[in-house]
Design a protein around this motif. Structure first.
Motif, short mmCIF file in Angstrom:
data_model
loop_
_atom_site.label_atom_id
_atom_site.label_comp_id
_atom_site.label_asym_id
_atom_site.label_seq_id
_atom_site.Cartn_x
_atom_site.Cartn_y
_atom_site.Cartn_z
N VAL A 184 0.67 -1.12 -0.17
CA VAL A 184 0.02 0.08 -0.18
C VAL A 184 0.83 1.28 -0.26
O VAL A 184 0.90 2.20 -0.56
N ALA A 185 1.67 1.42 0.97
CA ALA A 185 3.08 2.19 1.17
C ALA A 185 3.58 2.64 -0.39
O ALA A 185 3.53 3.65 -0.87
N THR A 186 3.89 1.80 -1.52
CA THR A 186 4.51 1.79 -2.63
C THR A 186 3.41 2.61 -3.80
O THR A 186 3.51 3.33 -3.98
N TYR A 187 1.94 2.22 -3.94
CA TYR A 187 0.78 2.03 -5.15
C TYR A 187 0.77 3.58 -4.27
O TYR A 187 0.04 4.59 -5.35
N ASN A 188 0.70 3.95 -3.36
CA ASN A 188 0.44 5.39 -2.62
C ASN A 188 1.27 6.36 -2.98
O ASN A 188 1.20 7.68 -3.60
N ALA A 189 2.54 6.16 -2.45
CA ALA A 189 3.53 7.12 -2.85
C ALA A 189 4.22 6.71 -3.94
O ALA A 189 4.20 8.39 -4.91
#
Length: 277
Positions: free
Chosen positions: A248-253
């Motif tokens: 989630v952190a990756t695609y949000n970033a």
């Protein structure tokens, strides 16, 4: 089929589309503000009046689908010779992506952590393929939205994933993990690649990958250990939560855009101390 029925059907089947709406209409053109059209990669539903404007709107919508953008878009079209119209005026169109997954994810391994991870990933806006060579390792019930793939040659499944995919490797065999890692790094077009294991496993893999000729910056893109370090614990569900959090952190970033070649999620997240489950 009406646009609203088409939209509901596409969303239920998880097929991405773009909803095109006439927001503003000026001039003497015979189009109605509020008219809508649903565009998929292969079909359109309803109409915004036909003609060159509709054709141009379809092109833009399909470009958005190809780029997997999550952002809405406003376009103003001056009607005239450029759109093959005989009269002046202008039309403003709103393009709204619908049902586009934030991430295409391939998970290799149906062990304890994989079984804990699947319900979490299934609840996210992701398209997930769960891959293992062992049919009997999969549970009887596969979460909705997860595709079970049984293949004796699991490495063959890497090639079919789209550019910008997410890869999670957690098989029962270290040699298989290494071969999967080499094949994923060879592509080097992924948004995220996580390998379950300890720091010791990473050091061993880095040495073997260097022997195979992989560049240091390419190997650096591998997340091993993977998972967010702030999520402590050794239980499969705890490890699964930390891995899902990193996804989630990756695609949000990146706001739905693929990570550029050579970049790594390591620059966004703290180093994990997750050990091999």
């Amino acid at each position: 089929m009406s646009w609203i029925s088409a939209l509901a059907d596409l969303q239920q089947r998880g097929e991405p589309c773009v909803l095109v709406t006439i927001i503003e209409e000026r001039g003497s053109t015979p189009r109605n503000a509020g008219s809508k059209m649903v565009v998929t990669a292969e079909r359109i539903f309803e109409t915004i009046g036909g003609g060159h404007l509709e054709f141009k709107a379809m092109e833009i919508a399909r470009q958005m689908l190809e780029e997997r953008t999550q952002d809405t878009r406003l376009e103003r079209f001056s009607l005239g010779a450029s759109l093959g119209q005989c009269c002046g005026g202008a039309t403003v169109l709103l393009f709204e992506p619908m049902g586009q997954p934030q991430a295409h994810i391939a998970v290799f391994g149906a062990g304890h952590v994989g079984r804990a991870l699947m319900p979490i990933l299934a609840s996210l806006p992701c398209k997930v393929r769960w891959i293992d060579s062992r049919e009997n390792e999969f549970p009887e019930q596969i979460p909705a939205g997860v595709e079970k793939v049984v293949n004796e040659e699991v490495i063959d499944e890497i090639a079919g994933m789209p550019r910008g995919s997410y890869f999670i490797v957690m098989t029962h065999n270290h040699q298989l993990d290494l071969e999967l890692t080499a094949e994923i790094l060879k592509r080097n077009d992924f948004a995220y690649f996580g390998l379950i294991g300890s720091k010791t496993k990473r050091v061993k893999f880095e040495h073997r990958l260097r022997e195979r000729g992989f560049a240091a910056d390419t190997v650096q893109r591998m997340r091993c250990p993977m998972g967010i370090s702030e999520v402590k614990g050794k239980l499969p569900v705890e490890i699964a939560i930390s891995i899902a959090g990193e996804v989630v952190a990756t695609y949000n970033a990146s706001f739905g855009n693929e990570v550029k070649k050579g970049e790594t999620v390591a620059r966004l997240l703290p180093s994990s101390r997750r050990e091999q489950a």
